[in-house]
Design a protein around this motif. Structure first.
Motif, short mmCIF file in Angstrom:
data_model
loop_
_atom_site.label_atom_id
_atom_site.label_comp_id
_atom_site.label_asym_id
_atom_site.label_seq_id
_atom_site.Cartn_x
_atom_site.Cartn_y
_atom_site.Cartn_z
N HIS A 358 -1.87 57.94 -7.73
CA HIS A 358 -2.06 58.95 -6.91
C HIS A 358 -1.51 58.90 -5.27
O HIS A 358 -1.42 59.84 -4.75
N GLY A 359 -1.00 57.64 -5.24
CA GLY A 359 -0.73 57.19 -3.80
C GLY A 359 -1.50 57.65 -2.68
O GLY A 359 -2.56 57.24 -2.89
N ALA A 360 -1.10 58.49 -1.78
CA ALA A 360 -1.80 58.79 -0.62
C ALA A 360 -2.63 60.16 -0.80
O ALA A 360 -3.57 60.45 0.13
N ASN A 361 -2.54 60.62 -1.96
CA ASN A 361 -3.19 62.13 -2.15
C ASN A 361 -2.98 62.46 -3.62
O ASN A 361 -1.63 62.52 -4.10
N ARG A 362 -4.09 62.59 -4.42
CA ARG A 362 -3.80 63.11 -5.85
C ARG A 362 -3.31 64.42 -5.71
O ARG A 362 -4.07 65.44 -5.02
N LEU A 363 -2.55 64.90 -6.68
CA LEU A 363 -2.19 66.14 -7.29
C LEU A 363 -3.45 66.84 -8.02
O LEU A 363 -3.98 66.12 -8.94
N ALA A 364 -3.94 67.90 -7.82
CA ALA A 364 -4.89 68.56 -8.34
C ALA A 364 -4.72 68.49 -9.99
O ALA A 364 -3.65 68.63 -10.32
N SER A 365 -5.77 68.22 -10.39
CA SER A 365 -5.89 67.99 -11.85
C SER A 365 -5.27 67.24 -12.75
O SER A 365 -4.99 67.19 -14.02
N ASN A 366 -4.77 66.01 -11.98
CA ASN A 366 -4.21 64.78 -12.56
C ASN A 366 -5.19 64.06 -12.89
O ASN A 366 -4.80 62.83 -13.69
N SER A 367 -6.40 64.03 -12.55
CA SER A 367 -7.36 62.82 -12.64
C SER A 367 -8.14 62.78 -14.05
O SER A 367 -8.22 61.73 -14.68
N LEU A 368 -8.20 64.09 -14.71
CA LEU A 368 -8.85 64.05 -16.00
C LEU A 368 -7.68 63.60 -16.75
O LEU A 368 -7.93 62.76 -18.02
N ASP A 398 3.32 42.08 -4.56
CA ASP A 398 4.80 42.02 -4.66
C ASP A 398 5.22 43.08 -3.19
O ASP A 398 4.15 43.38 -2.63
N GLU A 399 6.34 43.35 -3.17
CA GLU A 399 6.86 44.22 -2.02
C GLU A 399 6.00 45.41 -1.87
O GLU A 399 6.04 46.11 -0.81
N HIS A 400 5.72 46.04 -2.85
CA HIS A 400 4.91 47.28 -2.82
C HIS A 400 3.42 47.25 -2.66
O HIS A 400 3.05 48.36 -2.44
N TRP A 401 2.87 46.05 -2.56
CA TRP A 401 1.31 45.79 -2.27
C TRP A 401 1.20 44.58 -1.36
O TRP A 401 1.93 43.52 -1.63
N ALA A 402 0.38 44.99 -0.32
CA ALA A 402 0.48 44.12 0.78
C ALA A 402 -0.41 43.18 0.42
O ALA A 402 -1.52 43.03 -0.64
N ALA A 403 -0.51 41.85 0.89
CA ALA A 403 -1.25 40.73 0.74
C ALA A 403 -2.83 41.11 1.17
O ALA A 403 -2.87 41.85 2.24
N ASP A 495 8.28 56.21 7.09
CA ASP A 495 8.32 54.97 6.60
C ASP A 495 8.71 55.41 5.04
O ASP A 495 7.56 55.77 4.58
N VAL A 496 9.77 55.35 4.45
CA VAL A 496 9.90 55.87 3.08
C VAL A 496 9.64 54.91 2.23
O VAL A 496 9.76 55.00 0.97
N SER A 497 9.40 53.46 2.31
CA SER A 497 8.98 52.57 1.41
C SER A 497 7.57 51.95 1.62
O SER A 497 7.76 50.81 2.04
N PRO A 498 6.61 52.61 1.80
CA PRO A 498 5.11 52.22 2.52
C PRO A 498 4.67 51.03 1.40
O PRO A 498 5.18 51.00 0.21
N THR A 499 3.80 50.40 1.96
CA THR A 499 3.03 49.53 0.91
C THR A 499 1.60 49.90 0.81
O THR A 499 0.95 50.66 1.54
N HIS A 500 1.07 49.53 -0.32
CA HIS A 500 -0.32 49.73 -0.65
C HIS A 500 -1.20 48.87 -0.17
O HIS A 500 -0.68 47.57 0.06
N SER A 501 -2.30 49.29 0.61
CA SER A 501 -3.33 48.34 1.15
C SER A 501 -4.10 47.74 0.13
O SER A 501 -4.25 48.13 -1.09
N THR A 502 -4.53 46.38 0.42
CA THR A 502 -5.30 45.63 -0.42
C THR A 502 -6.56 45.05 0.03
O THR A 502 -6.09 44.59 1.33
#
Ligand SMILES: Cc1cc2nc3c(=O)[nH]c(=O)nc-3n(C[C@H](O)[C@H](O)[C@H](O)COP(=O)(O)OP(=O)(O)OC[C@H]3O[C@@H](n4cnc5c(N)ncnc54)[C@H](O)[C@@H]3O)c2cc1C
Length: 506
Positions: A358-368, A398-403, A495-502
């Protein structure tokens, strides 16, 4: 025999249970803290987004999902969801789920930010109940063991591997693999569309077991809950069918905010409403559906129609007061594409999990759809890991997921009060955040503790506190505005290549 323990009876847990039951070498038990039909799933209204029309395309569904995710969605997770979606829906139909049809074909609706009418619905606006009823019927028919009113308090580990779950009375359910399907955490806020069971238990107990939380700053606020009662939801589909948002003078203010007006992405509509409410001294805005007519409203949205009328209103003749409410958690326990957490033996699926879809925002009706698709995959992975003796952790940094950054285990001395936590979260980690409020919230949360975890209420309180701390920590970490994480002290990031927070518990 491989023993699977599935915690949660929403779409994700029930789908996983049915998938597990297909395998003769697997024994499966579902545990759920309330009645089997008490879940976010059962309350879902609008529908399931899935490509079933030859004129539509999987690529279009992928593109819409990526746009909604504001640059943070994992392409692999999105591709799996959209490509495997149709098969998962046909599995549901085989299991007895009834979607609305016209002349034998699926009836399809349009929702905000979808570029095609691809939303299947059941019972008009009772899609979640249609799915829950169908899957529960199949689970009952298959004779799958379900332990209702059974609260999982913690996970049990041996040598770093999860070997079962501990209940509140201290008894243990042993398993070769545990699958968390515990749903969201709407109760962290005072205004939420979620039922009372949504207290973030799965996130908290996984964090305590050493799992990694991810993207916990991203909480989606639904723009239109009824501004009365327990904030019942008015589905996006109502705006999809032509409902207008009007201010106290009857003006369609969303036209001034975004070119898509009422059908702009959820976070934009929610903030547009919140801003408008501030301009009118906190008074709710109104949803005007009078032009759709009483007959259409009652037929297309029977649940909402009944709920509105139960509160003494007639939406066919007067606009309904609406305001935003906490709705969906994009973040969760970090998992790989097959639901593996970073703790061997522990898996997560559905709203409790975060694979970056879902990244930073879920598209409606994708969670079911997420529960339906990944409910199958997680069982395949868990069973394969157990049977090959290769029980393993699933998510390297990895580079997409922060330490990960760490939050301290609970250490405060001030007595915890749930309503105070909810208000603090609404004001500091709600629709708009800033560094000063987040810092202050972190300090306050650090002073609270739940002294005696002995019953469901206190166990939920402790879980809400852990989840709140992790959310604030993540919101502080992300010094940009992105998707649902809106910081009044930071511009939307380019930033077109952001990382996920953990985040982890130290
Ligand atoms: C009002 C509303 C409307 C929605 N409308 C839509 C829609 O139209 N389309 C869409 O795609 N999504 C919609 N959503 C979101 C969607 O319903 C959820 O994201 C999805 O159903 C989550 O499914 P799940 O199986 O992950 O969790 P849930 O359905 O929330 O199930 C979680 C389960 O875990 C159990 N549980 C939790 N903690 C414990 C514990 N400690 N011990 C034992 N059991 C536990 C709960 O009791 C529950 O059975 C809506 C949500 C709400 C609230």
């Amino acid at each position: 025999m491989t023993r699977l323990l599935i915690i949660g009876s929403g779409v994700a847990g029930l789908t996983a249970a049915l998938e597990a039951n297909e395998r003769p070498e697997v024994s499966v038990t579902v545990v759920t803290k309330s009645a089997i039909d008490k879940s976010n799933t059962a309350w879902a209204q609008g529908g399931v987004a899935v490509v079933t029309d030859p004129a539509d395309s999987v690529q279009s569904h992928i593109d819409d999902t990526l746009i909604a995710g504001a640059g943070l969605s994992s392409l692999e997770s999105v591709t799996v969801l959209c490509a495997e979606g149709p098969a998962a829906i046909f599995d549901m139909v085989d299991d007895g789920v009834e979607f609305d049809r016209i002349d034998g074909e699926f009836a399809k609706g349009l929702e905000a930010a979808h570029s095609f009418s691809r939303i299947l619905h059941g019972g008009g606006d009772a899609t979640g109940a249609a799915i829950a009823n169908g899957l529960i019927g199949a689970v009952r028919e298959a004779g799958i063991e379900v332990l209702e009113n059974t609260f999982v308090a913690d996970l049990v580990l041996a040598d770093g591997v999860v070997t079962g779950a501990r209940l509140l009375d201290g008894s243990v359910l042993d398993a070769d693999a545990v699958i968390l399907a515990t749903g969201g955490a709407g109760q962290v806020f005072p205004y939420t569309t979620n039922p009372s069971v949504a207290t973030g238990d799965g996130i908290a107990l996984a964090l305590r077991a050493g799992a990694v939380g991810a993207d916990l700053e991203f909480y989606q606020f639904h723009p239109t809950s009824m501004a009365f009662g327990h904030n019942p939801l008015i589905s996006e589909a109502v705006r999809g069918e032509g409902g207008h948002l009007v201010d106290e003078n009857g003006h369609r203010f969303m036209k001034d905010v975004h070119e898509l007006a009422e059908l702009a992405p959820r976070d934009i509509v929610a903030r547009g409403i919140a801003d408008q409410m501030r301009k009118q001294a906190g008074a709710p805005v109104r949803l005007d559906v009078r032009h759709l007519g009483a007959e259409f409203l009652a037929k297309r949205f029977p649940t909402i129609d009944r709920t509105v009328k139960a509160h003494g209103m007639d939406w066919a003749h007067e606009p309904v007061p609406v305001s935003p409410a906490a709705h969906y958690f994009m973040g969760g326990i970090r998992v790989d594409i097959d639901g593996r957490t970073s703790v061997p033996g522990l898996y997560a699926v559905g709203e409790v999990a975060c694979n970056g879809l879902h990244g930073a925002n879920r598209l409606a009706s994708n969670s079911l759809l997420e529960g339906a698709v990944y409910g199958h995959r997680v069982v395949a992975a868990a069973v394969s890991d157990v049977q090959t003796g290769a029980v393993r952790a699933g998510n390297p940094v990895d580079e997409h997921w922060a330490a990960p950054t760490a939050i301290a285990a609970e250490a405060g001395t001030e007595q915890f009060v749930r309503a105070d936590l909810q208000q603090l979260m609404w004001e500091s980690v709600g629709l708009s955040r800033n560094e000063t409020d987040l810092e202050a919230a972190a300090k306050t949360l650090a002073t609270w503790h739940v002294p005696d975890v002995s019953d469901i209420k206190s166990a939920e309180d402790a879980n809400l506190l852990t989840v709140a701390r992790a959310m604030v920590q993540s919101a502080l970490w992300r010094r940009e505005s992105r998707g649902a994480h809106w910081r009044s002290d930071a511009q939307p990031s380019d930033d077109v290549s952001p990382t996920h927070s953990t985040v982890v518990v130290a």
